[in-house]
Design a protein around this motif. Structure first.
Motif, PDB file in Angstrom:
ATOM      1  N   MET A  59      65.271 -34.137  88.795  1.00 36.97           N
ATOM      2  CA  MET A  59      64.058 -34.186  88.006  1.00 36.97           C
ATOM      3  C   MET A  59      63.040 -35.080  88.712  1.00 36.97           C
ATOM      4  O   MET A  59      63.324 -36.209  89.065  1.00 36.97           O
ATOM      5  CB  MET A  59      64.373 -34.742  86.615  1.00 36.97           C
ATOM      6  CG  MET A  59      63.143 -34.891  85.754  1.00 36.97           C
ATOM      7  SD  MET A  59      63.481 -35.520  84.101  1.00 36.97           S
ATOM      8  CE  MET A  59      63.869 -37.216  84.463  1.00 36.97           C
ATOM      9  N   ALA A  60      61.846 -34.571  88.923  1.00 30.83           N
ATOM     10  CA  ALA A  60      60.768 -35.339  89.525  1.00 30.83           C
ATOM     11  C   ALA A  60      60.228 -36.339  88.508  1.00 30.83           C
ATOM     12  O   ALA A  60      60.362 -36.159  87.300  1.00 30.83           O
ATOM     13  CB  ALA A  60      59.663 -34.405  89.991  1.00 30.83           C
ATOM     14  N   ALA A  61      59.565 -37.380  88.994  1.00 34.47           N
ATOM     15  CA  ALA A  61      59.044 -38.431  88.113  1.00 34.47           C
ATOM     16  C   ALA A  61      57.953 -37.919  87.180  1.00 34.47           C
ATOM     17  O   ALA A  61      57.731 -38.491  86.121  1.00 34.47           O
ATOM     18  CB  ALA A  61      58.513 -39.578  88.955  1.00 34.47           C
ATOM     19  N   ASN A  62      57.274 -36.834  87.547  1.00 36.70           N
ATOM     20  CA  ASN A  62      56.181 -36.318  86.721  1.00 36.70           C
ATOM     21  C   ASN A  62      56.580 -35.098  85.902  1.00 36.70           C
ATOM     22  O   ASN A  62      55.729 -34.327  85.480  1.00 36.70           O
ATOM     23  CB  ASN A  62      54.961 -36.010  87.590  1.00 36.70           C
ATOM     24  CG  ASN A  62      55.278 -34.973  88.653  1.00 36.70           C
ATOM     25  OD1 ASN A  62      56.433 -34.673  88.922  1.00 36.70           O
ATOM     26  ND2 ASN A  62      54.239 -34.426  89.257  1.00 36.70           N
ATOM     27  N   THR A  63      57.892 -34.900  85.686  1.00 39.34           N
ATOM     28  CA  THR A  63      58.359 -33.788  84.862  1.00 39.34           C
ATOM     29  C   THR A  63      59.366 -34.286  83.835  1.00 39.34           C
ATOM     30  O   THR A  63      59.899 -35.389  83.933  1.00 39.34           O
ATOM     31  CB  THR A  63      59.004 -32.662  85.695  1.00 39.34           C
ATOM     32  OG1 THR A  63      60.160 -33.176  86.340  1.00 39.34           O
ATOM     33  CG2 THR A  63      58.030 -32.087  86.707  1.00 39.34           C
ATOM     34  N   ILE A  64      59.617 -33.429  82.860  1.00 43.17           N
ATOM     35  CA  ILE A  64      60.587 -33.713  81.811  1.00 43.17           C
ATOM     36  C   ILE A  64      61.429 -32.449  81.629  1.00 43.17           C
ATOM     37  O   ILE A  64      60.910 -31.336  81.741  1.00 43.17           O
ATOM     38  CB  ILE A  64      59.858 -34.128  80.510  1.00 43.17           C
ATOM     39  CG1 ILE A  64      60.832 -34.661  79.473  1.00 43.17           C
ATOM     40  CG2 ILE A  64      59.006 -32.998  79.965  1.00 43.17           C
ATOM     41  CD1 ILE A  64      60.144 -35.390  78.315  1.00 43.17           C
ATOM     42  N   HIS A  65      62.732 -32.612  81.392  1.00 42.68           N
ATOM     43  CA  HIS A  65      63.590 -31.442  81.197  1.00 42.68           C
ATOM     44  C   HIS A  65      63.409 -30.924  79.770  1.00 42.68           C
ATOM     45  O   HIS A  65      63.439 -31.693  78.811  1.00 42.68           O
ATOM     46  CB  HIS A  65      65.054 -31.775  81.449  1.00 42.68           C
ATOM     47  CG  HIS A  65      65.927 -30.569  81.368  1.00 42.68           C
ATOM     48  ND1 HIS A  65      66.036 -29.667  82.402  1.00 42.68           N
ATOM     49  CD2 HIS A  65      66.682 -30.072  80.361  1.00 42.68           C
ATOM     50  CE1 HIS A  65      66.834 -28.682  82.036  1.00 42.68           C
ATOM     51  NE2 HIS A  65      67.240 -28.905  80.793  1.00 42.68           N
TER      52      HIS A  65
ATOM     53  N   PHE B 177      64.896 -21.172  76.748  1.00 47.63           N
ATOM     54  CA  PHE B 177      64.262 -21.760  77.922  1.00 47.63           C
ATOM     55  C   PHE B 177      65.007 -23.026  78.308  1.00 47.63           C
ATOM     56  O   PHE B 177      65.401 -23.815  77.447  1.00 47.63           O
ATOM     57  CB  PHE B 177      62.796 -22.115  77.631  1.00 47.63           C
ATOM     58  CG  PHE B 177      62.102 -22.788  78.784  1.00 47.63           C
ATOM     59  CD1 PHE B 177      61.492 -22.037  79.771  1.00 47.63           C
ATOM     60  CD2 PHE B 177      62.092 -24.166  78.903  1.00 47.63           C
ATOM     61  CE1 PHE B 177      60.866 -22.650  80.853  1.00 47.63           C
ATOM     62  CE2 PHE B 177      61.480 -24.796  79.981  1.00 47.63           C
ATOM     63  CZ  PHE B 177      60.862 -24.031  80.956  1.00 47.63           C
ATOM     64  N   SER B 178      65.170 -23.231  79.606  1.00 49.35           N
ATOM     65  CA  SER B 178      65.729 -24.468  80.131  1.00 49.35           C
ATOM     66  C   SER B 178      65.106 -24.695  81.494  1.00 49.35           C
ATOM     67  O   SER B 178      65.204 -23.842  82.369  1.00 49.35           O
ATOM     68  CB  SER B 178      67.255 -24.373  80.252  1.00 49.35           C
ATOM     69  OG  SER B 178      67.777 -25.613  80.694  1.00 49.35           O
ATOM     70  N   GLY B 179      64.398 -25.818  81.646  1.00 48.33           N
ATOM     71  CA  GLY B 179      63.775 -26.102  82.929  1.00 48.33           C
ATOM     72  C   GLY B 179      62.911 -27.341  82.895  1.00 48.33           C
ATOM     73  O   GLY B 179      62.826 -28.034  81.875  1.00 48.33           O
ATOM     74  N   GLU B 180      62.265 -27.603  84.019  1.00 53.57           N
ATOM     75  CA  GLU B 180      61.410 -28.769  84.164  1.00 53.57           C
ATOM     76  C   GLU B 180      59.979 -28.426  83.768  1.00 53.57           C
ATOM     77  O   GLU B 180      59.481 -27.349  84.092  1.00 53.57           O
ATOM     78  CB  GLU B 180      61.425 -29.263  85.615  1.00 53.57           C
ATOM     79  CG  GLU B 180      62.800 -29.723  86.078  1.00 53.57           C
ATOM     80  CD  GLU B 180      63.354 -30.865  85.255  1.00 53.57           C
ATOM     81  OE1 GLU B 180      62.623 -31.847  85.029  1.00 53.57           O
ATOM     82  OE2 GLU B 180      64.519 -30.775  84.824  1.00 53.57           O
ATOM     83  N   ALA B 181      59.333 -29.351  83.065  1.00 57.84           N
ATOM     84  CA  ALA B 181      57.967 -29.127  82.611  1.00 57.84           C
ATOM     85  C   ALA B 181      57.123 -30.374  82.820  1.00 57.84           C
ATOM     86  O   ALA B 181      57.643 -31.488  82.855  1.00 57.84           O
ATOM     87  CB  ALA B 181      57.961 -28.740  81.132  1.00 57.84           C
ATOM     88  N   GLU B 182      55.820 -30.140  82.949  1.00 59.06           N
ATOM     89  CA  GLU B 182      54.868 -31.246  83.054  1.00 59.06           C
ATOM     90  C   GLU B 182      54.367 -31.678  81.687  1.00 59.06           C
ATOM     91  O   GLU B 182      53.941 -32.818  81.507  1.00 59.06           O
ATOM     92  CB  GLU B 182      53.683 -30.819  83.925  1.00 59.06           C
ATOM     93  CG  GLU B 182      54.083 -30.501  85.354  1.00 59.06           C
ATOM     94  CD  GLU B 182      52.957 -29.874  86.158  1.00 59.06           C
ATOM     95  OE1 GLU B 182      51.834 -29.744  85.636  1.00 59.06           O
ATOM     96  OE2 GLU B 182      53.210 -29.515  87.316  1.00 59.06           O
ATOM     97  N   PHE B 183      54.436 -30.747  80.702  1.00 55.11           N
ATOM     98  CA  PHE B 183      53.866 -31.003  79.385  1.00 55.11           C
ATOM     99  C   PHE B 183      54.447 -29.999  78.392  1.00 55.11           C
ATOM    100  O   PHE B 183      54.729 -28.861  78.750  1.00 55.11           O
ATOM    101  CB  PHE B 183      52.341 -30.847  79.452  1.00 55.11           C
ATOM    102  CG  PHE B 183      51.635 -30.986  78.140  1.00 55.11           C
ATOM    103  CD1 PHE B 183      51.454 -32.236  77.557  1.00 55.11           C
ATOM    104  CD2 PHE B 183      51.140 -29.879  77.479  1.00 55.11           C
ATOM    105  CE1 PHE B 183      50.793 -32.371  76.348  1.00 55.11           C
ATOM    106  CE2 PHE B 183      50.469 -30.008  76.265  1.00 55.11           C
ATOM    107  CZ  PHE B 183      50.303 -31.259  75.697  1.00 55.11           C
ATOM    108  N   VAL B 184      54.625 -30.426  77.142  1.00 57.29           N
ATOM    109  CA  VAL B 184      55.080 -29.529  76.076  1.00 57.29           C
ATOM    110  C   VAL B 184      54.204 -29.790  74.848  1.00 57.29           C
ATOM    111  O   VAL B 184      53.961 -30.945  74.491  1.00 57.29           O
ATOM    112  CB  VAL B 184      56.557 -29.787  75.695  1.00 57.29           C
ATOM    113  CG1 VAL B 184      57.007 -28.857  74.577  1.00 57.29           C
ATOM    114  CG2 VAL B 184      57.463 -29.654  76.897  1.00 57.29           C
ATOM    115  N   ALA B 185      53.731 -28.716  74.205  1.00 59.59           N
ATOM    116  CA  ALA B 185      52.961 -28.833  72.961  1.00 59.59           C
ATOM    117  C   ALA B 185      53.632 -27.951  71.925  1.00 59.59           C
ATOM    118  O   ALA B 185      54.047 -26.830  72.231  1.00 59.59           O
ATOM    119  CB  ALA B 185      51.518 -28.402  73.165  1.00 59.59           C
TER     120      ALA B 185
END
Length: 141
Positions: free
Chosen positions: A1-7, A18-26
Motif C-alpha cells: 500500500m502506497a502512503a497516499n492510498t487506502i485499502h 470491490f477490493s483494492g487501493e484507493a485515493e479517496f472514498v465517498a
C-alpha cells in the motif's frame, strides 16, 4: 500500500464487490455524505442507501457501487463497507429500479398494515437512491 492510498473492501452477503487501493472514498453516511482519505480517523457508522464512489489509485474513472444500506468501518489504512446489498454501477438497471419505486409507492398508498407500510417505505427509499445513483453515474460519463 502506497502512503497516499487506502485499502477499500466493499462486500455484501452475496459477494465481494470491490477490493483494492484507493485515493479517496465517498459514501452516504447515516448523518450525511462522508469523504474518506488515507490515514482517516477510525470510525464505525451505518450507511444509507446510495452510491459509493471510489477514486481508484492510478485509474481515471471512479468506481461506482450502489449500496442499499449497511455498515462502514474506517481504519487509518483500510475502509470496509459491509453492505446489505451492493450492485456495481455498470450493473444498475433503471427500468427495474423504476418498477420497484412504483410498486413501493402503490403499497404505501394502499396501507394494508403497519408492517407493509414500513417495508414499503424502506423499499421506496432504496429505489429512489438507486435511481439517483444511476442518474449520477450517467452524468459522470
Amino acid at each position: 500500500m502506497a502512503a497516499n492510498t487506502i485499502h477499500v473492501d466493499v462486500v455484501s452477503a452475496e459477494a465481494s464487490i470491490f477490493s483494492g487501493e484507493a485515493e479517496f472514498v465517498a459514501l452516504p453516511g447515516e448523518s450525511g455524505e462522508l469523504g474518506i482519505y488515507p490515514r482517516h480517523t477510525p470510525l464505525i457508522t451505518r450507511i444509507r442507501p446510495g452510491a459509493v464512489r471510489i477514486k481508484v489509485a492510478g485509474q481515471a474513472e471512479d468506481e461506482f457501487i450502489f449500496v442499499a444500506g449497511g455498515l462502514l468501518e474506517v481504519q487509518p489504512d483500510a475502509v470496509t463497507v459491509l453492505a446489505d446489498t451492493a450492485i456495481r454501477g455498470a450493473d444498475l438497471d433503471e427500468a427495474q429500479a423504476t418498477e420497484a419505486k412504483r410498486l413501493a409507492e402503490e403499497t404505501l398508498h394502499s396501507r394494508e398494515s403497519e408492517i407493509d407500510y414500513a417495508v414499503a417505505q424502506a423499499e421506496l427509499a432504496t429505489a429512489v437512491a438507486q435511481l439517483a445513483a444511476i442518474h449520477r453515474l450517467r452524468q459522470k460519463r
